[in-house]
Design a protein around this motif. Structure first.
Motif, PDB file in Angstrom:
ATOM      1  N   GLU A  88      -1.912   2.922  -6.380  1.00  0.00           N
ATOM      2  CA  GLU A  88      -2.856   3.656  -5.543  1.00  0.00           C
ATOM      3  C   GLU A  88      -3.832   2.713  -4.833  1.00  0.00           C
TER       4      GLU A  88
ATOM      5  N   GLU B  66       1.886   4.825   2.664  1.00  0.00           N
ATOM      6  CA  GLU B  66       2.371   6.120   2.179  1.00  0.00           C
ATOM      7  C   GLU B  66       3.591   5.962   1.279  1.00  0.00           C
ATOM      8  N   LYS B  67       4.476   5.059   1.657  1.00  0.00           N
ATOM      9  CA  LYS B  67       5.681   4.850   0.857  1.00  0.00           C
ATOM     10  C   LYS B  67       5.323   4.336  -0.530  1.00  0.00           C
TER      11      LYS B  67
ATOM     12  N   TYR C 104       2.489   4.676  -2.104  1.00  0.00           N
ATOM     13  CA  TYR C 104       1.745   5.708  -2.819  1.00  0.00           C
ATOM     14  C   TYR C 104       2.639   6.841  -3.331  1.00  0.00           C
ATOM     15  N   LYS C 105       3.583   7.271  -2.504  1.00  0.00           N
ATOM     16  CA  LYS C 105       4.390   8.449  -2.829  1.00  0.00           C
ATOM     17  C   LYS C 105       5.690   8.154  -3.573  1.00  0.00           C
ATOM     18  N   SER C 106       6.171   6.935  -3.510  1.00  0.00           N
ATOM     19  CA  SER C 106       7.500   6.651  -4.054  1.00  0.00           C
ATOM     20  C   SER C 106       7.497   6.592  -5.574  1.00  0.00           C
TER      21      SER C 106
ATOM     22  N   CYS D   7       9.565   0.981  -6.336  1.00  0.00           N
ATOM     23  CA  CYS D   7       9.578   1.302  -4.909  1.00  0.00           C
ATOM     24  C   CYS D   7      10.567   0.372  -4.204  1.00  0.00           C
TER      25      CYS D   7
END
Length: 91
Positions: free
Chosen positions: A25, A45-46, A48-50, A54
């Motif tokens: 984060e 975003e990748k 954070y969201k993956s 990653c």
């Protein structure tokens, strides 16, 4: 493709002590707030969201390499060193 687990990053101190940190984060927020452009926003975003690990493509690896270079100074030394080591590692 490079796979990096931002939730379990091994940080080494000068004495050699290793601690595991979740920088997912914080790194995503840093990229989003300090770097302009769509590529950086999508990378933030990748990350954070993956799910972990990653998967980063060549372009994303290049962006991250620029952030962790010794001259950049965007990240604390321990974090930059750990990420640089993972980015340079052959898979």
């Amino acid at each position: 493709m490079k796979k990096i687990n931002f939730e379990f990053l091994e940080l080494k101190s000068l004495s050699g002590k290793v601690e595991v940190a979740n920088i997912k984060e914080e790194l995503a927020e840093l990229i989003y707030s300090r770097f302009g452009g769509l590529k950086y926003k999508l990378l933030a975003e990748k990350i954070y969201k993956s799910p972990s690990p990653c998967e980063l493509d060549e372009g994303e690896v290049e962006l991250l390499n620029g952030m962790v270079s010794p001259e950049a100074g965007y990240l604390p030394n321990k974090v930059a060193d750990a990420l640089r080591e993972l980015l340079e590692k052959e898979e």
